[in-house]
Design a protein around this motif. Structure first.
Motif, PDB file in Angstrom:
ATOM      1  N   LYS A 288      18.307 -17.593 -18.866  1.00  0.00           N
ATOM      2  CA  LYS A 288      18.844 -16.742 -17.797  1.00  0.00           C
ATOM      3  C   LYS A 288      18.432 -15.294 -18.063  1.00  0.00           C
ATOM      4  N   GLY A 289      17.854 -14.649 -17.038  1.00  0.00           N
ATOM      5  CA  GLY A 289      17.407 -13.260 -17.195  1.00  0.00           C
ATOM      6  C   GLY A 289      16.165 -13.107 -18.038  1.00  0.00           C
ATOM      7  N   GLU A 290      15.429 -14.203 -18.263  1.00  0.00           N
ATOM      8  CA  GLU A 290      14.224 -14.141 -19.105  1.00  0.00           C
ATOM      9  C   GLU A 290      13.184 -13.194 -18.522  1.00  0.00           C
ATOM     10  N   GLN A 291      13.012 -13.215 -17.190  1.00  0.00           N
ATOM     11  CA  GLN A 291      12.017 -12.357 -16.548  1.00  0.00           C
ATOM     12  C   GLN A 291      12.532 -10.930 -16.393  1.00  0.00           C
ATOM     13  N   ILE A 292      13.755 -10.796 -15.932  1.00  0.00           N
ATOM     14  CA  ILE A 292      14.389  -9.483 -15.806  1.00  0.00           C
ATOM     15  C   ILE A 292      15.892  -9.685 -15.726  1.00  0.00           C
ATOM     16  N   GLN A 293      16.630  -8.744 -16.301  1.00  0.00           N
ATOM     17  CA  GLN A 293      18.084  -8.849 -16.304  1.00  0.00           C
ATOM     18  C   GLN A 293      18.701  -7.926 -15.259  1.00  0.00           C
ATOM     19  N   LYS A 294      19.899  -8.273 -14.827  1.00  0.00           N
ATOM     20  CA  LYS A 294      20.613  -7.480 -13.832  1.00  0.00           C
ATOM     21  C   LYS A 294      20.732  -6.030 -14.308  1.00  0.00           C
ATOM     22  N   GLU A 295      20.455  -5.079 -13.362  1.00  0.00           N
ATOM     23  CA  GLU A 295      20.485  -3.629 -13.597  1.00  0.00           C
ATOM     24  C   GLU A 295      19.296  -3.111 -14.402  1.00  0.00           C
ATOM     25  N   GLU A 296      18.392  -3.992 -14.792  1.00  0.00           N
ATOM     26  CA  GLU A 296      17.173  -3.536 -15.473  1.00  0.00           C
ATOM     27  C   GLU A 296      16.217  -2.956 -14.445  1.00  0.00           C
TER      28      GLU A 296
ATOM     29  N   GLY B  37       0.782  -1.221   0.000  1.00  0.00           N
ATOM     30  CA  GLY B  37       0.000   0.000   0.000  1.00  0.00           C
ATOM     31  C   GLY B  37       0.817   1.274   0.000  1.00  0.00           C
ATOM     32  N   TYR B  38       2.129   1.162   0.118  1.00  0.00           N
ATOM     33  CA  TYR B  38       2.996   2.338   0.029  1.00  0.00           C
ATOM     34  C   TYR B  38       3.351   2.600  -1.436  1.00  0.00           C
ATOM     35  N   VAL B  39       3.911   3.798  -1.683  1.00  0.00           N
ATOM     36  CA  VAL B  39       4.296   4.187  -3.039  1.00  0.00           C
ATOM     37  C   VAL B  39       5.804   4.416  -3.075  1.00  0.00           C
ATOM     38  N   LEU B  40       6.459   3.851  -4.070  1.00  0.00           N
ATOM     39  CA  LEU B  40       7.906   3.961  -4.188  1.00  0.00           C
ATOM     40  C   LEU B  40       8.352   5.403  -4.370  1.00  0.00           C
ATOM     41  N   ALA B  41       9.420   5.762  -3.648  1.00  0.00           N
ATOM     42  CA  ALA B  41      10.022   7.083  -3.793  1.00  0.00           C
ATOM     43  C   ALA B  41      11.313   7.009  -4.590  1.00  0.00           C
ATOM     44  N   GLU B  42      11.645   5.843  -5.106  1.00  0.00           N
ATOM     45  CA  GLU B  42      12.876   5.629  -5.863  1.00  0.00           C
ATOM     46  C   GLU B  42      12.595   4.665  -7.004  1.00  0.00           C
ATOM     47  N   THR B  43      13.448   4.728  -8.018  1.00  0.00           N
ATOM     48  CA  THR B  43      13.422   3.707  -9.061  1.00  0.00           C
ATOM     49  C   THR B  43      14.248   2.522  -8.571  1.00  0.00           C
ATOM     50  N   VAL B  44      13.688   1.330  -8.682  1.00  0.00           N
ATOM     51  CA  VAL B  44      14.353   0.122  -8.188  1.00  0.00           C
ATOM     52  C   VAL B  44      14.925  -0.655  -9.365  1.00  0.00           C
ATOM     53  N   TYR B  45      16.203  -1.067  -9.228  1.00  0.00           N
ATOM     54  CA  TYR B  45      16.889  -1.830 -10.273  1.00  0.00           C
ATOM     55  C   TYR B  45      17.164  -3.241  -9.764  1.00  0.00           C
ATOM     56  N   SER B  46      17.158  -4.196 -10.672  1.00  0.00           N
ATOM     57  CA  SER B  46      17.366  -5.588 -10.280  1.00  0.00           C
ATOM     58  C   SER B  46      18.835  -5.848  -9.962  1.00  0.00           C
ATOM     59  N   PRO B  47      19.119  -6.442  -8.804  1.00  0.00           N
ATOM     60  CA  PRO B  47      20.514  -6.770  -8.462  1.00  0.00           C
ATOM     61  C   PRO B  47      20.994  -8.071  -9.104  1.00  0.00           C
ATOM     62  N   ILE B  48      20.071  -8.832  -9.710  1.00  0.00           N
ATOM     63  CA  ILE B  48      20.428 -10.132 -10.291  1.00  0.00           C
ATOM     64  C   ILE B  48      19.660 -10.362 -11.586  1.00  0.00           C
ATOM     65  N   ASN B  49      20.083 -11.380 -12.310  1.00  0.00           N
ATOM     66  CA  ASN B  49      19.269 -11.898 -13.411  1.00  0.00           C
ATOM     67  C   ASN B  49      18.177 -12.785 -12.817  1.00  0.00           C
ATOM     68  N   MET B  50      16.990 -12.740 -13.425  1.00  0.00           N
ATOM     69  CA  MET B  50      15.911 -13.605 -12.949  1.00  0.00           C
ATOM     70  C   MET B  50      15.250 -14.282 -14.142  1.00  0.00           C
ATOM     71  N   PRO B  51      15.326 -15.620 -14.276  1.00  0.00           N
ATOM     72  CA  PRO B  51      16.029 -16.499 -13.338  1.00  0.00           C
ATOM     73  C   PRO B  51      17.540 -16.320 -13.422  1.00  0.00           C
ATOM     74  N   PRO B  52      18.266 -16.653 -12.345  1.00  0.00           N
ATOM     75  CA  PRO B  52      19.717 -16.461 -12.331  1.00  0.00           C
ATOM     76  C   PRO B  52      20.467 -17.531 -13.116  1.00  0.00           C
ATOM     77  N   PHE B  53      19.767 -18.544 -13.580  1.00  0.00           N
ATOM     78  CA  PHE B  53      20.348 -19.615 -14.395  1.00  0.00           C
ATOM     79  C   PHE B  53      19.242 -20.158 -15.283  1.00  0.00           C
ATOM     80  N   ARG B  54      19.591 -20.962 -16.273  1.00  0.00           N
ATOM     81  CA  ARG B  54      18.560 -21.552 -17.135  1.00  0.00           C
ATOM     82  C   ARG B  54      17.764 -22.584 -16.334  1.00  0.00           C
ATOM     83  N   GLN B  55      16.444 -22.437 -16.356  1.00  0.00           N
ATOM     84  CA  GLN B  55      15.559 -23.289 -15.565  1.00  0.00           C
ATOM     85  C   GLN B  55      14.654 -24.116 -16.465  1.00  0.00           C
ATOM     86  N   SER B  56      14.249 -25.254 -15.922  1.00  0.00           N
ATOM     87  CA  SER B  56      13.230 -26.045 -16.607  1.00  0.00           C
ATOM     88  C   SER B  56      11.848 -25.486 -16.264  1.00  0.00           C
TER      89      SER B  56
END
Length: 390
Positions: free
Chosen positions: A129-137, A30-49
């Protein structure tokens, strides 16, 4: 007396963002972000089944020898030969030189080998790897509302704290000698007090879950004393009643004597004309009419965007919809009207009982139909503007 648009403009100019605080992601709903948030990792961090099945190197062959198992959480990076496969489960690590996963329903298998009955496309069922989001995105831009899904997404990226705008401390002050708490005996000349619980409920719809409610008798001394106290500990004050020009309406005088700057008083509208808006330091004060329908109308039109502005929302006002009017309507008041209405996918119907004291049709309305002050006649079938409140 000012027009609606001018009142909205003054409120927007004075509704500054709340201070920023760092908060645990788990507590940020219910709060509102006061900053832009960047991903610290690739998600997924490895190739997944993406399936329970078998990982292999795609080819024309249909039979493969099973040489291992890859469960979720394992990292057994087996190097496969072209005729080999690994039993694999959803979310598990896909060996580096495997490029495809066949779902288990499409194979015939024993302990040693599999026979593919329906051949998948190459790269099928493998999450890169990084299919959902990539590091620093960018994960979320500033001014994004934190929802349950947002909390889950942040957590899956390993983010534990974020910067958000503080929620304002909202206080409701109810005035009126005639008011009785619901549940108590109603004597002659008295009515049940409903505005405070109504406003509390309306506040909850925009994420303000905790409010302080005070009640005061109709006297200048009592009203002035109550306001002096709550001005010190509130970011937004909603006063219910006592803002008209009757002999027992002391709210405006009490506000001014407490150092609240008047930013406007009275709006050319119906219902809800007698409304005061002012400020002291960073505290905003809305003195709303005592009539319930007027009070709730002015909440939606003026208080709602002010609070959302302070909370950091990028979109603060109720959205506007356009629908066809079911019946003709005449406005001879010279005021902007906010009419309780029901809309569907194409049409809108103006409800009965538009009195400022009546909530019976407000309780079933899903919108407020806007009739501008300079519009006298609306014809059946004409397009009109609505504010949805459902």
């Amino acid at each position: 007396m000012i027009q609606v648009e001018e009142a909205l403009s003054i409120i927007a100019e004075n509704s500054t963002n709340m201070p920023i605080q760092k908060i645990a992601v788990s507590k940020a709903l219910g709060y509102v972000l006061a900053e832009t948030v960047y991903s610290p990792i690739n998600m997924p961090p490895f190739r997944q089944s993406a399936m329970d099945g078998y990982a292999f190197i795609h080819s024309e062959r249909h039979q493969y020898d099973i040489v291992g198992i890859s469960q979720a959480g394992d990292h057994s990076n087996l190097k496969l030969n072209p005729n080999e496969t690994v039993r694999i489960f959803t979310g598990a690590f896909v060996p580096d030189n495997a490029d495809t996963v066949i779902m288990q329903e499409h194979v015939m298998a024993n302990d040693k080998s599999i026979l593919i009955t329906i051949m998948p496309e190459q790269f099928a069922n493998v999450r890169s790897k990084g299919e959902q989001i990539q590091k620093e995105e960018v994960v979320f831009e500033a001014n994004t509302l934190i929802t349950p899904a947002a909390i889950g997404f942040l957590a899956c990226l390993g983010i534990t704290e974020i910067e958000v705008y503080k929620k304002p401390k909202v206080t409701i002050l109810v005035t009126g000698n005639e008011l009785v708490e619901p549940g108590k005996k109603l004597s002659k000349g008295k009515i049940y007090e409903s505005n405070s619980v109504m406003l509390e409920a309306a506040l909850q719809t925009i994420g303000i879950k905790k409010t302080k409610v005070y009640k005061v008798k109709d006297s200048l001394k009592a009203t002035k004393k109550a306001l002096k106290s709550i001005l010190k500990k509130s970011d937004i004050i909603l006063v219910s009643g006592g803002i008209s020009v009757g002999d027992y309406d002391f709210v405006k005088e009490a506000l001014l004597e407490n150092g609240v700057e008047e930013l406007f008083y009275k709006i050319n509208q119906k219902p809800g004309k007698p409304m005061f808006f002012g400020s002291k330091n960073e505290t905003l004060v809305f003195a709303l009419p005592g009539n319930p329908a007027s009070s709730l109308t002015n909440f939606y039109i003026y208080v709602y965007p002010a609070i959302k502005n302070r909370m950091g929302f990028s979109d603060t006002h109720l959205p506007k919809l356009v629908r066809k009017l079911n019946t003709s309507f005449t406005n001879t008041t010279g005021k902007t009207l906010f009419l309780k209405a029901l809309y569907d996918e194409t049409n809108v119907t103006i409800l009965e009982s538009q009195s400022s004291a009546m909530l019976n049709t407000f309780a079933i309305a899903n919108s407020l139909l806007i009739v501008p002050y300079d519009t006298e006649n609306l014809k059946k079938g004409e397009l009109v503007t609505l504010l949805p409140i459902d």
